[in-house]
Write an enzyme that holds these catalytic residues in place. Structure first.
Site, PDB file in Angstrom:
ATOM      1  N   VAL A  63       0.819  -1.224   0.000  1.00 33.15           N
ATOM      2  CA  VAL A  63       0.000   0.000   0.000  1.00 33.15           C
ATOM      3  C   VAL A  63       0.849   1.269   0.000  1.00 33.15           C
ATOM      4  CG1 VAL A  63      -2.031  -1.076   1.069  1.00 33.15           C
ATOM      5  CG2 VAL A  63      -0.315   0.054   2.526  1.00 33.15           C
ATOM      6  N   ASN A  89      -6.857  -1.511   6.419  1.00 36.89           N
ATOM      7  CA  ASN A  89      -6.416  -2.154   7.663  1.00 36.89           C
ATOM      8  C   ASN A  89      -4.892  -2.310   7.722  1.00 36.89           C
ATOM      9  OD1 ASN A  89      -6.643  -4.289   9.972  1.00 36.89           O
ATOM     10  ND2 ASN A  89      -5.575  -5.335   8.303  1.00 36.89           N
ATOM     11  N   TYR A 157       3.794   6.710  14.865  1.00 40.73           N
ATOM     12  CA  TYR A 157       2.563   5.930  14.652  1.00 40.73           C
ATOM     13  C   TYR A 157       1.337   6.712  15.133  1.00 40.73           C
ATOM     14  CZ  TYR A 157      -0.644   1.907  15.332  1.00 40.73           C
ATOM     15  OH  TYR A 157      -1.712   1.037  15.316  1.00 40.73           O
TER      16      TYR A 157
HETATM   17  N1  LIG Z   1      -3.348  -5.109  17.249  1.00 40.12           N
HETATM   18  C1  LIG Z   1      -3.535  -3.996  17.911  1.00 40.12           C
HETATM   19  O1  LIG Z   1      -3.450  -3.983  19.148  1.00 40.12           O
HETATM   20  C2  LIG Z   1      -3.893  -2.722  17.184  1.00 40.12           C
HETATM   21  C3  LIG Z   1      -4.203  -1.583  17.953  1.00 40.12           C
HETATM   22  C4  LIG Z   1      -4.531  -0.399  17.310  1.00 40.12           C
HETATM   23  C5  LIG Z   1      -4.558  -0.346  15.923  1.00 40.12           C
HETATM   24  N2  LIG Z   1      -4.240  -1.465  15.195  1.00 40.12           N
HETATM   25  C6  LIG Z   1      -4.270  -1.346  13.718  1.00 40.12           C
HETATM   26  O2  LIG Z   1      -5.039  -2.396  13.180  1.00 40.12           O
HETATM   27  C7  LIG Z   1      -4.514  -2.751  11.892  1.00 40.12           C
HETATM   28  C8  LIG Z   1      -4.238  -4.245  11.857  1.00 40.12           C
HETATM   29  O3  LIG Z   1      -3.322  -4.548  12.885  1.00 40.12           O
HETATM   30  P1  LIG Z   1      -2.948  -6.033  13.318  1.00 40.12           P
HETATM   31  O4  LIG Z   1      -2.714  -5.981  14.761  1.00 40.12           O
HETATM   32  O5  LIG Z   1      -3.887  -7.024  12.769  1.00 40.12           O
HETATM   33  O6  LIG Z   1      -1.506  -6.131  12.625  1.00 40.12           O
HETATM   34  P2  LIG Z   1      -0.754  -7.336  11.900  1.00 40.12           P
HETATM   35  O7  LIG Z   1       0.672  -6.940  11.860  1.00 40.12           O
HETATM   36  O8  LIG Z   1      -1.132  -8.636  12.493  1.00 40.12           O
HETATM   37  O9  LIG Z   1      -1.375  -7.240  10.436  1.00 40.12           O
HETATM   38  C9  LIG Z   1      -1.125  -6.140   9.626  1.00 40.12           C
HETATM   39  C10 LIG Z   1      -1.229  -6.585   8.192  1.00 40.12           C
HETATM   40  O10 LIG Z   1      -0.929  -5.458   7.353  1.00 40.12           O
HETATM   41  C11 LIG Z   1      -0.039  -5.900   6.356  1.00 40.12           C
HETATM   42  N3  LIG Z   1       0.770  -4.779   5.875  1.00 40.12           N
HETATM   43  C12 LIG Z   1       1.660  -4.043   6.582  1.00 40.12           C
HETATM   44  N4  LIG Z   1       2.241  -3.147   5.778  1.00 40.12           N
HETATM   45  C13 LIG Z   1       1.706  -3.325   4.536  1.00 40.12           C
HETATM   46  C14 LIG Z   1       1.905  -2.719   3.279  1.00 40.12           C
HETATM   47  N5  LIG Z   1       2.808  -1.737   3.112  1.00 40.12           N
HETATM   48  N6  LIG Z   1       1.176  -3.135   2.220  1.00 40.12           N
HETATM   49  C15 LIG Z   1       0.260  -4.132   2.367  1.00 40.12           C
HETATM   50  N7  LIG Z   1       0.046  -4.772   3.525  1.00 40.12           N
HETATM   51  C16 LIG Z   1       0.762  -4.368   4.600  1.00 40.12           C
HETATM   52  C17 LIG Z   1       0.824  -6.945   7.028  1.00 40.12           C
HETATM   53  O11 LIG Z   1       1.461  -7.772   6.078  1.00 40.12           O
HETATM   54  C18 LIG Z   1      -0.229  -7.688   7.849  1.00 40.12           C
HETATM   55  O12 LIG Z   1      -0.879  -8.657   7.073  1.00 40.12           O
HETATM   56  C19 LIG Z   1      -3.279  -1.887  11.686  1.00 40.12           C
HETATM   57  O13 LIG Z   1      -3.616  -0.748  10.924  1.00 40.12           O
HETATM   58  C20 LIG Z   1      -2.895  -1.473  13.092  1.00 40.12           C
HETATM   59  O14 LIG Z   1      -2.181  -0.266  13.118  1.00 40.12           O
HETATM   60  C21 LIG Z   1      -3.898  -2.636  15.786  1.00 40.12           C
END
Ligand SMILES: NC(=O)c1ccc[n+]([C@@H]2O[C@H](COP(=O)([O-])OP(=O)(O)OC[C@H]3O[C@@H](n4cnc5c(N)ncnc54)[C@H](O)[C@@H]3O)[C@@H](O)[C@H]2O)c1
Length: 262
Positions: A63, A89, A157
């Protein structure tokens, strides 16, 4: 089913919260495109979606690269004809490189902003005209409670996610008349792969227990807690909701949660 005949694109849908969102939207009837940086896990989730009786395409997309996003959108539109739902996401903090801002490096900021903010610009820019022309669409951007309250050791972030929340409001105002809704869902600590893979020493640094305590709950949230809200926002049940940001973090966004006695 609420999302029958809809086409939903989920970035980073190969694992964690994105996987739960992909499955929840498929259960609600949507055909799914998983746009992920790594293809193998995306293909596995695609099989799970197909087992629910929906069409699913797994595409390799970075992305942070506009060309990669544009190519993916062309492929999706030629395969499915349209895009009704976009869930931004893909993202995360600079795992392994988190530090106080005074110790941080420009390369890390660029990476974090490039994925979490510019990545959202890329996908929104690539799909928005199609949605405006078809007079319908729902974009859901995954923010973070970090973008609402600011988290130490995650200044880049927090800034990126705060900007995603503001961007969603601006794009909602630009698109409301043409039937396109834009909302944000901002998770607190969630038990995704990212949450689970934080090593013990980092957990100590991050004061993970303090994070949990700040929610008022005794556990991290579940990816499904996010997926259920995203499914609602994607559906016609949310037709009068746009430009909003929904924290899913227990009490974490409300500040101090302690009782003082004496
Ligand atoms: N897990 C948490 O506690 C939490 C808290 C707040 C926000 N979030 C947000 O929720 C979303 C999902 O988080 P998660 O915990 O499932 O993370 P995760 O790391 O398990 O999954 C993130 C996914 O995004 C993909 N990704 C990362 N960079 C990318 C890129 N440049 N192009 C395409 N794909 C890409 C990764 O390969 C992965 O599949 C994120 O935006 C994260 O910031 C998560």
């Amino acid at each position: 089913m609420k999302l029958e005949n809809r086409v939903a694109v989920i970035t980073g849908g190969g694992r964690g919260i994105g996987r739960s969102i992909s499955l929840a939207l498929a259960e609600a009837g949507a055909d799914i495109v998983i746009a992920a940086r790594t293809l193998a896990p995306a293909k596995k989730v695609a099989q799970e979606v197909e087992a629910l009786g929906r069409r699913c395409l797994a595409l390799q997309v970075d992305v942070s690269n506009y060309f990669s996003v544009q190519q993916a959108v062309e492929t999706i539109v030629s395969s499915f004809g349209r895009i009704d739902i976009l869930v931004n996401n893909a993202g995360g903090s600079a795992r392994g490189k988190m530090s106080l801002f005074c110790d941080s490096e420009p390369d890390t900021w660029n990476e974090v902003i490039g994925t979490n903010l510019i990545g959202v610009f890329h996908t929104c820019r690539a799909v928005i005209n199609g949605m405006l022309e078809q007079g319908a669409g729902s974009i859901i951007n995954i923010g973070s409670v970090a973008g609402m309250i600011g988290l130490p050791s995650q200044a880049d972030y927090s800034a990126a996610k705060g900007a995603v929340i503001a961007f969603s409001k601006a794009l909602a105002k630009e698109s409301v008349k043409q039937g396109v809704r834009v909302n944000c869902v901002s998770p607190g600590p969630i038990k995704s792969e990212a949450g689970r893979s934080i090593p013990p020493e980092m957990r100590k640094n991050l004061a993970v227990q303090a994070l949990i305590d700040s929610t008022g709950y005794s556990e991290f949230g579940d990816p499904d807690d996010i997926a259920k809200l995203v499914t609602f926002l994607a559906s016609e049940d949310a037709k009068f909701i746009t430009g909003q940001n929904y924290p899913v973090c227990g009490l974490m966004n409300l500040g101090l949660n302690v009782s003082i006695s004496g």
